[in-house]
Design a protein around this motif. Sequence first.
Motif, short mmCIF file in Angstrom:
data_model
loop_
_atom_site.label_atom_id
_atom_site.label_comp_id
_atom_site.label_asym_id
_atom_site.label_seq_id
_atom_site.Cartn_x
_atom_site.Cartn_y
_atom_site.Cartn_z
N ILE A 28 -4.45 -12.91 -29.28
CA ILE A 28 -3.68 -11.54 -29.31
C ILE A 28 -3.24 -11.53 -27.89
O ILE A 28 -2.29 -10.65 -27.74
CB ILE A 28 -4.77 -10.52 -29.89
N SER A 29 -3.89 -11.80 -26.79
CA SER A 29 -3.38 -11.54 -25.60
C SER A 29 -2.14 -12.22 -25.03
O SER A 29 -1.31 -11.41 -24.60
CB SER A 29 -4.47 -11.82 -24.61
N LEU A 30 -1.85 -13.44 -25.69
CA LEU A 30 -0.76 -14.08 -25.37
C LEU A 30 0.51 -13.47 -26.10
O LEU A 30 1.56 -13.36 -25.68
CB LEU A 30 -0.77 -15.57 -26.01
N VAL A 31 0.37 -12.72 -27.24
CA VAL A 31 1.24 -12.21 -27.85
C VAL A 31 1.57 -10.89 -27.38
O VAL A 31 2.83 -10.61 -27.02
CB VAL A 31 0.62 -11.53 -29.48
N ILE A 32 0.64 -10.32 -26.45
CA ILE A 32 1.07 -8.98 -26.11
C ILE A 32 1.76 -9.47 -24.51
O ILE A 32 2.60 -8.97 -24.11
CB ILE A 32 -0.11 -8.17 -25.50
N ALA A 33 1.23 -10.41 -24.15
CA ALA A 33 1.63 -10.93 -22.71
C ALA A 33 3.08 -11.29 -22.96
O ALA A 33 4.11 -11.16 -22.05
CB ALA A 33 0.82 -11.84 -22.13
N ILE A 74 -10.50 -2.17 -15.91
CA ILE A 74 -10.19 -1.52 -17.03
C ILE A 74 -11.43 -1.27 -17.88
O ILE A 74 -11.54 -0.06 -18.42
CB ILE A 74 -9.52 -2.66 -17.91
N TYR A 75 -12.53 -2.19 -17.97
CA TYR A 75 -13.58 -1.87 -18.71
C TYR A 75 -14.71 -0.85 -18.14
O TYR A 75 -15.20 0.07 -18.94
CB TYR A 75 -14.54 -3.11 -19.09
N PHE A 76 -14.92 -1.09 -16.95
CA PHE A 76 -15.82 -0.02 -16.24
C PHE A 76 -14.98 1.09 -15.54
O PHE A 76 -15.37 2.55 -15.65
CB PHE A 76 -16.57 -0.64 -15.18
N GLY A 77 -13.93 0.95 -14.82
CA GLY A 77 -13.30 2.04 -13.99
C GLY A 77 -12.51 2.78 -14.84
O GLY A 77 -12.60 4.08 -14.87
N ILE A 78 -11.80 2.63 -15.66
CA ILE A 78 -10.89 3.26 -16.74
C ILE A 78 -11.80 4.21 -17.59
O ILE A 78 -11.76 5.45 -17.56
CB ILE A 78 -9.72 2.46 -17.35
N SER A 79 -12.79 3.30 -18.14
CA SER A 79 -13.93 3.86 -19.07
C SER A 79 -14.44 5.31 -18.08
O SER A 79 -14.71 6.30 -18.88
CB SER A 79 -14.73 3.14 -19.53
N SER A 80 -14.90 5.02 -17.10
CA SER A 80 -15.85 6.11 -16.33
C SER A 80 -14.79 7.03 -15.87
O SER A 80 -15.16 8.31 -16.03
CB SER A 80 -16.33 5.25 -15.03
N ALA A 81 -13.75 6.68 -15.67
CA ALA A 81 -12.64 7.87 -14.82
C ALA A 81 -12.33 8.87 -16.01
O ALA A 81 -12.13 10.08 -15.79
CB ALA A 81 -11.44 7.31 -14.28
N ALA A 88 -15.51 -3.67 -25.33
CA ALA A 88 -15.57 -4.97 -24.49
C ALA A 88 -14.24 -5.92 -24.83
O ALA A 88 -13.62 -6.43 -24.14
CB ALA A 88 -16.80 -5.79 -24.39
N VAL A 89 -14.13 -6.22 -26.27
CA VAL A 89 -13.08 -6.92 -26.61
C VAL A 89 -11.90 -6.49 -26.56
O VAL A 89 -10.97 -7.24 -25.98
CB VAL A 89 -13.39 -7.60 -28.07
N THR A 90 -11.53 -5.17 -26.64
CA THR A 90 -10.24 -4.41 -26.40
C THR A 90 -9.92 -4.60 -24.85
O THR A 90 -9.05 -4.81 -24.56
CB THR A 90 -10.62 -2.95 -26.80
N ALA A 91 -11.05 -4.19 -24.08
CA ALA A 91 -10.88 -4.53 -22.62
C ALA A 91 -10.45 -5.81 -22.17
O ALA A 91 -9.66 -6.12 -21.07
CB ALA A 91 -12.27 -3.82 -22.05
N GLY A 92 -11.23 -6.92 -22.87
CA GLY A 92 -10.88 -8.01 -22.35
C GLY A 92 -9.24 -8.52 -22.98
O GLY A 92 -8.67 -9.14 -22.11
N ILE A 93 -8.86 -8.12 -24.03
CA ILE A 93 -7.80 -8.38 -24.29
C ILE A 93 -6.52 -8.04 -23.61
O ILE A 93 -5.65 -8.23 -23.09
CB ILE A 93 -7.46 -7.80 -25.79
N ILE A 94 -6.82 -6.20 -23.02
CA ILE A 94 -5.84 -5.66 -22.20
C ILE A 94 -5.79 -6.46 -20.86
O ILE A 94 -4.89 -6.86 -20.17
CB ILE A 94 -6.42 -4.26 -21.87
N ALA A 95 -6.92 -6.90 -20.29
CA ALA A 95 -7.09 -7.70 -18.89
C ALA A 95 -6.39 -9.09 -19.07
O ALA A 95 -5.57 -9.29 -18.23
CB ALA A 95 -8.66 -7.92 -18.44
N ILE A 96 -6.47 -9.84 -20.03
CA ILE A 96 -5.96 -11.11 -20.22
C ILE A 96 -4.43 -10.61 -20.48
O ILE A 96 -3.70 -11.49 -20.20
CB ILE A 96 -6.32 -12.09 -21.33
N SER A 97 -4.32 -9.82 -21.18
CA SER A 97 -2.59 -9.64 -21.46
C SER A 97 -1.81 -9.22 -20.22
O SER A 97 -0.73 -9.94 -20.13
CB SER A 97 -2.43 -8.42 -22.45
#
Length: 217
Positions: A28-33, A74-81, A88-97
Amino acid sequence: MWDIIALFKESLPSLISGLLVTLKVASISLVIAVVLGLIFGLMSIGKSKFLKALSIIYVDIIRGTPLIVQAFFIYFGISSAFGIKMHAVTAGIIAISINAGAYLVEIFRAGIMAVDKGQMEAARSLGLSYSKAMQKVILPQAVRKMIPAFINQFIISLKDTSILSVIGIRELTQSGEIIIASNYRALETWAMVGLLYFILIMVLSYFSRFLERRLRL
């Protein structure tokens, strides 16, 4: 020996489950990337200085910071702010993408620049607009040259998913950690995890080499 075989049989379902998550996140990440790489790659070769600057900023920031920091941000910073509950999977996909996208920007830019300039001139002389010429003439030729590079980036992203275990994604690496926590057999378990990564990456590597040979014909 039989003890190791028994451990392998016992651990295999959990490791396969983790491997499937790894493949899901990487695919999924590669498609977005690819989409990000294409957009920012076109921006980097366009005439707009503003868009070029945006592309350079994106590439420099992402390539200049570690993936683990991006995942935490993405996972901790954006969620907290913003008070967002992000899976976690969504954050992981965004980060890899966004990470892979920054590297694909350079792949797209180099691939497009590798197409002979006469192709664009010929397309424009036939009455095609710049965008149509890019879409119908330049990109199909460039993408053909870039396919092996896409597969290589997929391999890199596949290995990068192991970093996402730090934010709680139960991919292959974290599956290994969970197994070790229950049986305390780190050597054998990490050997199995490494073997699964090795087999998958070797298959993709051979496929990449096969494509390179075919594309040269």
